[in-house]
Every structure is written in C-alpha cells, then in structure tokens.
Design an enzyme around this catalytic site. Structure first.
Site, PDB file in Angstrom:
ATOM      1  N   ASP A  34       0.820  -1.205   0.000  1.00  0.00           N
ATOM      2  CA  ASP A  34       0.000   0.000   0.000  1.00  0.00           C
ATOM      3  C   ASP A  34       0.860   1.264   0.000  1.00  0.00           C
ATOM      4  O   ASP A  34       1.383   1.672   1.044  1.00  0.00           O
ATOM      5  CB  ASP A  34      -0.907  -0.028   1.244  1.00  0.00           C
ATOM      6  CG  ASP A  34      -1.800   1.190   1.334  1.00  0.00           C
ATOM      7  OD1 ASP A  34      -2.316   1.463   2.434  1.00  0.00           O
ATOM      8  OD2 ASP A  34      -1.964   1.875   0.309  1.00  0.00           O
ATOM      9  N   SER A 198      -1.348  16.453 -11.322  1.00  0.00           N
ATOM     10  CA  SER A 198      -1.594  16.217 -12.743  1.00  0.00           C
ATOM     11  C   SER A 198      -2.056  17.535 -13.368  1.00  0.00           C
ATOM     12  O   SER A 198      -2.872  18.239 -12.774  1.00  0.00           O
ATOM     13  CB  SER A 198      -2.691  15.159 -12.918  1.00  0.00           C
ATOM     14  OG  SER A 198      -3.133  15.123 -14.267  1.00  0.00           O
TER      15      SER A 198
HETATM   16  O1  46J Z   1      -6.393   5.468   4.215  1.00  0.00           O
HETATM   17  C1  46J Z   1      -5.958   5.827   3.151  1.00  0.00           C
HETATM   18  C2  46J Z   1      -5.869   4.823   2.006  1.00  0.00           C
HETATM   19  C3  46J Z   1      -6.984   3.797   2.104  1.00  0.00           C
HETATM   20  C4  46J Z   1      -6.789   2.677   1.094  1.00  0.00           C
HETATM   21  C5  46J Z   1      -5.410   2.098   1.196  1.00  0.00           C
HETATM   22  N1  46J Z   1      -4.406   3.116   1.049  1.00  0.00           N
HETATM   23  C6  46J Z   1      -4.498   4.160   2.065  1.00  0.00           C
HETATM   24  N2  46J Z   1      -5.480   7.064   2.953  1.00  0.00           N
HETATM   25  C7  46J Z   1      -5.032   7.560   1.662  1.00  0.00           C
HETATM   26  C8  46J Z   1      -5.871   8.774   1.289  1.00  0.00           C
HETATM   27  C9  46J Z   1      -5.899   9.804   2.366  1.00  0.00           C
HETATM   28  C10 46J Z   1      -6.330   9.214   3.678  1.00  0.00           C
HETATM   29  C11 46J Z   1      -5.467   8.023   4.051  1.00  0.00           C
END
Ligand code: 46J
Length: 329
Positions: A34, A198
């Site tokens: 992630d 972008s």
């Molecule tokens: O929790 C997340 C994502 C959820 C899905 C998995 N990646 C992280 N964040 C990214 C966008 C801003 C808030 C925090």
C-alpha cells in the site's frame, strides 16, 4: 542489490496481493502493498479468533528472531473507515530476494470487519513515507526505508495489470516493463504520501483540458478518485450515466464501452481505456456498470488508485518510481 516480487489481482482488481515471509523459520503471508500508508501490519495469533476468517496469522512466539518492542503499540484508521491495532515486534522480513533483518512487524490484536471479511488478505505493507507510521511512542521505518540503503538505486517501481500478475521491483527500472520514454514528475511527500499534481485531463479523443489535480498514487485504493467537476465532465459524455446514491457512485450502461479517460503526468499522459472505466457490474437487471472513476469528495485531494496505475494503453505502462512519478509511452 535489486529485487522483484509478483503481485496478483483479486476479483475485479479490487486489490493486489503480494507474498512476504516473516520470522525464523519463515512464516509466509500474503499482504496488500500500500503506497498510501506506512505501517507493515499483519494478522496475528494475538487476535481473537472471531476477528479471523481464513487469514494466515503471524506467530511471534514461533519465530526465534522475533523481539517484542516493549511498550510500543500501533493503531491505524484508513480513509474508507477500516482500522486495525496491536503491538510491535522486530523480526526478519523477506520480499523476494530482499531481506530486512530487523523490520518492525506490527502484530494485530484487533481488526475491523472490512479486514476480517477480506479472507485472502493477511495484512498491509506500507510503502508510503515513514513519517506517517502510526507506532507509538517511536514511529518505525517502512520496509522500503530499511532496504533502500542497500539497493542499487533508492527507488521502487509499481507495475499493476488488469486481471493479470504484475510486479513491485526494488532498486532498478526494468527496461522491459515499458516502451518509449519515462516521464517524471516531482513528488510532494509533505503529507507522507506519494503526492503529485496532474496538469489536466481529456475525455476520449477530446481536447486536453488544463485542470490541476493534486493527489496521491495509492496502490491500496481500488478506484481513481478525482475532483467532482472532472468526474461529472467525464460522465456527461456517457449516455445514461447517472450518480446512484444507493451505490455511492456513478453508474452507466455497460455497453457501449465508455470513452477513455486521459490524465496528464508532467509532460506525459496516462490513458485509462474505456473498458477499464467500467469497473464492475452494478446491477444485473439493466446491465449497468459501476464506474472506476469516482469523486474524491471529502478527502481533500485526489487518489490515483489501481484503476489509474494498472492502465497500459497500447504503448504505455504506468509505473511509480519514488521521487518521481513515471509514466512511459
Ligand atoms: O487510508 C488511506 C488509504 C486507504 C486505502 C489504502 N491506502 C491508504 N489514505 C489515503 C488517502 C488519504 C487518507 C489516508
């Protein structure tokens, strides 16, 4: 040193799962890499069995190299409301041929229902910036930050594909993974994410529209979440497209194939083919599809998730090279 590991899409490319090994003897887990978070956490034997539905657990007591980080805990809440928490061990973590001997492994004691119900996913491996690691009192480094120093180059690339295995590569850029030139863009890591802006977008073969869209490259988010003005301009071009509040997004007739969506990355472009904008069947009754492009309302910035990252349109692959966003034509 360089490394590579294959990553496999779940149904509808909802997430991409990647094998890692933890501990001695090695315990094999399959987790979600992630780039939108920075904790490596795993299902563990410290959880209550009611929170586990088929996942593989990390058992620190079964690892001769695990060391509890006394007094440390972690707790993370994701943008979709899911969450998990627990305590912390240092242990050996291997990805492909790359090993970090003292990686912080965050053992879950509790996970929310979204994770319990995701039976093939044993945890998350954060590839965001260590500044947003949630371990207290002392935040821990990501696997990438720990391995970076011994890599031939301090970078990793992400090559996700639609319905087929892709790869995360560490320390090198595979020339076979793309055609033409890589376009690079500066990264804004001030929020702990792989942020970039972008310059604009186009719908189908239409003219490019200058429209600054700041967001993050997030392999852990399924869809492409953009400003509502851009999203409504896109769906305006699809006959019968509408926002369905029950389903929480735009749906449209699965055929004909909707127009491509093009977004800029510095001087390059990434094309989301129309057939990938049709993310998944929305209702069998009248053959509607749920859109892979949806609004980023309430997040504060856009999220270039898997729908944006997996596109390879004729000649281009999207891949992320930290420090830069690479798109290759
Ligand atoms: O929790 C997340 C994502 C959820 C899905 C998995 N990646 C992280 N964040 C990214 C966008 C801003 C808030 C925090």
């Amino acid at each position: 040193t360089t490394g590579a590991i294959a990553t496999d899409p779940e149904k509808h490319d909802v997430e991409y799962l990647t094998p890692i090994s933890v501990g001695t003897p090695s315990q094999d887990l399959i987790v979600d890499f992630d780039t939108g978070s920075s904790d490596l956490w795993v299902f563990s034997t410290e959880m209550s069995t009611s929170d586990i539905k088929g996942q593989t657990m990390y058992d620190p007591n079964n690892s001769s190299t695990s060391e509890k980080v006394q007094g440390s805990t972690w707790k993370i809440t994701y943008g979709d409301g899911s969450s998990s928490s627990g305590d912390v061990y240092l242990d050996t973590v291997t990805i492909g041929n790359l090993t970090v001997p003292n990686q912080a492994v965050e053992a879950a004691k509790k996970v929310s229902a979204e994770f319990t119900d995701d039976s093939h996913n044993d945890g998350l491996l954060g590839l965001g910036f260590s500044a947003i690691n949630t371990v207290q009192p002392t935040p821990q480094n990501t696997f990438f930050d720990n391995i970076k120093g011994i890599l031939d180059a301090p970078l990793f690339t992400v090559d996700l594909k639609h319905g087929a295995p892709g790869s995360f590569n560490f320390g090198y850029i595979d020339p076979a993974a793309y055609i033409g030139n890589i376009s690079w863009t500066p990264v804004d890591s001030s929020q702990g994410f792989w942020g970039f802006t972008s310059p604009g977008y186009a719908v189908g073969t239409g003219a490019f529209r200058n429209h600054s869209m700041s967001g993050i490259a997030d392999t852990g988010t399924t869809l492409l979440l953009l400003p509502k003005s851009v999203v409504s301009a896109y769906y305006k071009e699809i006959q019968g497209a509408q926002y369905d509040s029950d389903q929480g997004g735009y749906i449209f007739p699965c055929s004909p194939t909707p127009p491509d969506f093009v977004f800029g990355v510095n001087n390059g472009i990434v094309t989301v083919p129309g057939d990938m904008v049709s993310y998944a069947p929305a209702d069998s009754a009248n053959q509607n599809c749920f859109g892979g492009i949806q609004k980023d309302t309430g997040i504060g910035f856009s999220i270039f998730g898997d729908v944006a990252l997996k596109t390879s349109f004729v000649r281009s692959h999207g891949s992320i090279v930290p420090g830069h966003y690479a798109d290759c034509d």
